[in-house]
Structures are given as structure tokens and as C-alpha cells.
Enzyme design. Structure first.
Site, PDB file in Angstrom:
ATOM      1  N   LYS A  77       0.836  -1.087   0.135  1.00 46.70           N
ATOM      2  CA  LYS A  77       0.066   0.039  -0.137  1.00 46.70           C
ATOM      3  C   LYS A  77       0.956   1.244  -0.079  1.00 46.70           C
ATOM      4  O   LYS A  77       1.928   1.348   0.606  1.00 46.70           O
ATOM      5  CB  LYS A  77      -0.866   0.140   1.279  1.00 46.70           C
ATOM      6  CG  LYS A  77      -1.844   0.925   1.196  1.00 46.70           C
ATOM      7  CD  LYS A  77      -2.883   0.778   2.363  1.00 46.70           C
ATOM      8  CE  LYS A  77      -3.933   1.723   2.624  1.00 46.70           C
ATOM      9  NZ  LYS A  77      -4.796   1.558   4.134  1.00 46.70           N
ATOM     10  N   SER A 152      -9.568   1.459   2.860  1.00 52.00           N
ATOM     11  CA  SER A 152      -9.011   2.154   2.126  1.00 52.00           C
ATOM     12  C   SER A 152      -7.832   1.361   1.254  1.00 52.00           C
ATOM     13  O   SER A 152      -7.461   1.921   0.363  1.00 52.00           O
ATOM     14  CB  SER A 152      -8.234   3.380   2.964  1.00 52.00           C
ATOM     15  OG  SER A 152      -7.434   2.573   3.759  1.00 52.00           O
ATOM     16  N   SER A 176      -9.576  -1.161   7.109  1.00 52.43           N
ATOM     17  CA  SER A 176      -9.190  -0.807   5.660  1.00 52.43           C
ATOM     18  C   SER A 176      -8.368  -2.050   5.306  1.00 52.43           C
ATOM     19  O   SER A 176      -8.441  -2.207   3.944  1.00 52.43           O
ATOM     20  CB  SER A 176      -8.011   0.240   5.637  1.00 52.43           C
ATOM     21  OG  SER A 176      -9.064   1.196   5.718  1.00 52.43           O
TER      22      SER A 176
END
Ligand code: GLN
Length: 482
Positions: A77, A152, A176
């Protein structure tokens, strides 16, 4: 050679000589180039990946010591730092930021011969549930690109579900990792707070967030956890890992285990009927495996979303205040430059959601309001912790749907922050209480994935993965068509 293989099969393939890292990585890159225009999982790709894979193959061939990942592609990420590479947090604010050091999780993976295949898309600064708040455009759900992939860590989930990577690391502040895992039909684990180092993770709400492993199989996630868990001198909040191997004995099952269905997360008006029906199937499967199931009421759950948004915005307000474009030294005020207008101009490169949270985050701890908001939220957090701890004196696991709703269409919730925040109702409890939780893909209904969440007590990741593995084997997710 299929890109859909598990991490464990990949390693076996390298060991028995049926695949090479170079071949696999080259095919992955080709696949990424073909599908990225549709999926947009990545914000950047590692241009040296194939060369790095070649070096690892060389070591394998020469019989030299090779790290546990054997040149396996893993995505990261883009709020986790990789030295010399861009780490943007999907924000205009950090569009040109190059990290000066590797996050501990990244150095762990590199030292075990993983190939970091690329950096994945996210909601700006990890605030959101759909990746719609990425300043660089959303990621698309590979099961149906009209739908959001969750967030997310949406890019991470898309990269794994879309066969662009075998494994991924996301971050989970309030769901997330688990939310996009559920929306994209993969496995995502939020570890116990402190089990995985946050050094090199760009902070959103540092008192509750964790980096978490994502993969298509529970055993793959266990393998990844093996190499990122443990004490880190760079992160004083890390704990000593009591478990040496999360993979061994993963197949012991759940016979005789006590499972509590969290009532407030598994019924009620906010719960989609399809999600409820899939969840009920998972409950029956657990029963058939010999677990003892009972409903348990945790009445503090009702207050968790409000509590979460008060605590996290307060922390985010402070964490993100460093992005001011200037710090220290000579004061230009005397020459007519005005500090406040400069800062407010600099802050305009934050997107609307981050701006909303910073404003809220300045308000909730402010004089005159702190008692009503911040301090009250801290009290709720403590009460919730006590309630969870008391539930674990009775149960081995607590379960619920991972997300109360199905993946939704782009634009559906973006102008309705409250509806968006409510999608977090089942995931924030694990963050507020520090316990681990995992999302297991359970069914695809009308082309849309639904996941089931299992919680365990602090540092009980090993039994948690065992339960996840047992549940995984009671269902068969169809192969994705891209
Ligand atoms: N949806 C939650 C939020 O927007 C969770 C995000 C996360 O876990 N990073 O804050």
C-alpha cells in the site's frame, strides 16, 4: 503457469523447478500492463522487478540460501515507505515525496527475497471505504468494475483479487484491510495492535492502526504474517511475538470451540439481507465443523462508529499538521509574509475527505468541547474493551459479517459521509480494542463478494487463522474472470 496460484503453491513450484521467479514476475508484469487500465490497483510499478527476480533465480540454481518468499511478487500500500521510491498516500500533498528509508515490514520482505511488485492505490491518507478519495482516481472492483473495491486498502485488494500480485500489505485503522478484502473476495487480517511494526507506515491514527497481510488464501496470509510480526526497536509500541509459526497446525479445525455471534453486528436495520443470508450460511458451516455457537450482545458496539471518528480525527488532525510545506528557521512574517494564509494555501492540496477530518479533528479535542467528545470517546473505548474482554472469558471467537452492506457503485456514498462511516460499524471494534480480526471470503452473490469476520483475543492470531482456514474450506469461491 497460472497466476492464480497460492503463495504456498508458488514456493513449491520454485522448489520443484516447475516455475522460476523471473518467468512468474514477467508474466505478472504483462498481466498488470494488460489489466491496469481497467483496474487501477497500482500507483507505481517496480521497474527492476524482473531483474530482481533473475537474481533470486540465480541463488536458487546455485543452491545458495534463499529467503522464504523465493522471488514472489508482493504489492505494498502506498502509505508504507520504500527507500528511494515514491510514497504518495494517494495525496497531492505527497505526490513527489520520496521515502528516505524502508518501513520495517518492507525490509523484512526484502530480506526474505520478496519482489515488491508495486505500490497500491488507497483513499487519500487511508481515509475512506472505497478508494474513491484517491487523488489519482479510484481502483475498480475486479469482480465488476462498476463497483467499488472497498477501502482504504482497495488497491492492495484489487491487486491480489485481480491476480496482479500473490500477496499484499495494507493498513487497517478501522477496517481498511478487512473491508476491501471482503468486497474483493480475498482474505485480510488486522493483527493485534503492536504485533506488526508501524515504522515506515505514514500515520493516520497511530494509536489503533496496524499493517495487515492480504492474500487469496488463509495459509498465504499466515505465511506473510510469519515474516512481519514481532518486536521492532524502531517502534516502541511493538510487542514480543509469542508465536513462532502461524502456518503450522493451521488445519486443526474448530471442533469444540465456542463462537459468539455479535448481535449488534449481525442483525438489525442496517444489515443487507444478502449479507445476512451469506453470514447465516457461514454460521451453519461452523456448526457442522463442531463449534458451539451462541449469540452475544455487546451493547457498546452501537457507539463505536462515533467513538472511532472522534478519536481518529483527533489523531489525524495532529498527525497531518506536519504537512505545512515549511518548518523551523527564519521567520518571514517580518518581511510581510503571512503564516496563516501560507498554511491555508498549502493545505488546499488535501482532498475533501481529509480536509473534513482535519477540521473535525481540530474541533473534538478543543477547549470547551473535549469533555463532550474526545474524553467521552475515550471512556466508551475503555468500556468496549471491558465488554470484549468479558466476552472472551466465554468465547474463543466472536463473529459477524465483515461489512454490513454489499460492494456499492461508484458515487453512491461519496456525498453522504455518514452512510460511508456506517459501513465501518463491524470493523472498528477490533481497532478500538486492539484485538485481531480476519475477513474470510465466503460467497459471491449476483457477482458480488461477501466476507465473514472472525475476531479473537489479543495475540490469538494462531487460533484465529485456524478458524479462518476451517471456514475457508467449507466454501468454494469461483475463479475470477478478468
Ligand atoms: N473507513 C475507515 C476510515 O475512513 C477506516 C479506514 C482505515 O482503516 N484506514 O477511517
Amino acid at each position: 503457469m497460472s497466476l492464480a496460484i497460492s503463495a504456498i503453491d508458488y514456493i513449491n513450484g520454485i522448489k520443484n523447478g516447475s516455475i522460476t521467479s523471473e518467468e512468474f514476475v514477467a508474466k505478472t508484469i504483462e498481466h498488470i500492463k494488460k489489466h491496469e487500465p481497467r483496474l487501477h490497483a497500482f500507483l507505481s510499478i517496480n521497474e527492476d522487478a524482473i531483474e530482481q527476480a533473475r537474481q533470486i533465480d540465480k541463488k536458487v540454481k546455485l543452491g545458495q540460501k534463499v529467503g522464504a518468499f523465493y522471488g514472489m511478487p508482493i504489492s505494498i500500500k502506498d502509505n508504507i515507505c520504500i527507500k528511494g521510491g515514491k510514497t504518495t498516500c494517494a495525496s497531492k500533498m505527497l505526490e513527489n515525496y520520496t521515502a528516505p528509508y524502508d518501513a520495517t515490514v518492507v525490509s523484512n520482505l526484502k530480506s526474505q527475497d520478496a519482489i515488491i511488485i508495486g505500490k497500491t492505490n488507497l483513499d487519500e491518507f487511508a481515509m475512506g471505504v472505497a478508494t474513491e478519495f484517491s487523488a489519482f482516481g479510484p481502483s475498480k472492483n475486479p469482480w465488476n468494475i462498476d463497483y467499488v473495491p472497498g477501502g482504504s486498502s482497495g488497491g492492495s485488494a484489487v491487486s491480489v483479487a485481480g491476480l496482479e500480485s500473490i500477496l499484499s500489505l495494507g493498513s487497517d485503522t478501522g477496517g481498511s484491510v478487512r473491508n476491501p478484502a471482503s468486497f474483493c473476495s480475498i482474505v485480510g487480517l488486522k493483527p493485534t495492535y503492536g504485533l506488526v511494526s508501524r515504522y515506515g507506515l505514514i500515520s493516520y491514527s497511530n494509536s489503533i492502526e496496524q499493517i495487515g497481510p492480504m492474500g487469496r488464501k488463509v495459509e498465504d496470509v499466515a505465511l506473510l504474517l510469519n515474516h512481519i510480526a514481532g518486536k521492532d526497536p524502531h517502534d516502541p509500541t511493538t510487542l514480543t511475538n509469542p508465536t513462532s509459526d502461524y502456518l503450522s497446525e493451521i488445519d486443526v479445525g474448530v471442533s469444540g470451540k465456542k463462537i459468539g455471534i455479535i448481535k449488534e453486528m449481525s442483525s438489525g436495520a442496517g444489515l443487507d439481507k444478502t449479507v445476512e443470508s451469506v453470514f447465516r450460511n457461514a454460521v451453519s458451516a461452523f456448526e457442522k465443523l463442531g463449534a458451539k455457537i451462541e449469540e452475544v450482545s455487546l451493547d457498546m458496539v452501537e457507539y463505536t462508529v462515533a467513538t472511532y471518528y472522534i478519536l481518529t480525527t483527533a489523531e489525524a488532525g495532529s498527525n497531518l499538521s506536519r504537512y505545512d510545506n515549511l518548518r523551523y528557521g527564519y521567520d518571514l512574517d517580518s518581511e510581510g509574509y503571512e503564516f496563516k494564509s501560507y498554511i491555508s494555501k498549502a493545505r488546499r492540496s488535501f482532498g475533501p475527505e481529509v480536509t473534513r477530518r482535519m477540521i473535525l479533528g481540530g474541533f473534538v479535542p478543543s477547549a470547551g468541547f473535549a469533555g463532550k467528545y474526545l474524553l467521552k470517546a475515550l471512556k466508551v473505548k475503555n468500556k468496549l474493551k471491558k465488554q470484549i474482554q468479558s466476552a472472551f472469558t466465554k468465547f474463543d471467537y466472536l463473529i459477524s459479517p465483515t461489512v454490513p452492506v454489499l460492494p456499492f457503485k461508484f458515487g453512491e456514498k461519496i456525498n453522504d459521509p455518514l452512510a460511508m462511516y456506517l459501513a465501518d460499524i463491524n470493523t472498528v471494534t477490533a481497532n478500538l480494542t486492539g484485538i485481531p480480526a480476519i475477513s474470510i471470503p465466503y460467497e459471491i452473490r449476483n457477482g458480488l463478494p461477501v466476507g465473514v469476520q472472525i475476531h479473537a483475543n489479543i495475540l490469538q492470531e494462531k487460533p484465529l487463522l485456524q478458524a479462518g482456514y476451517a471456514l475457508q474450506n467449507t466454501t468454494k469461491i469461483p475463479e475470477i474472470t478478468l
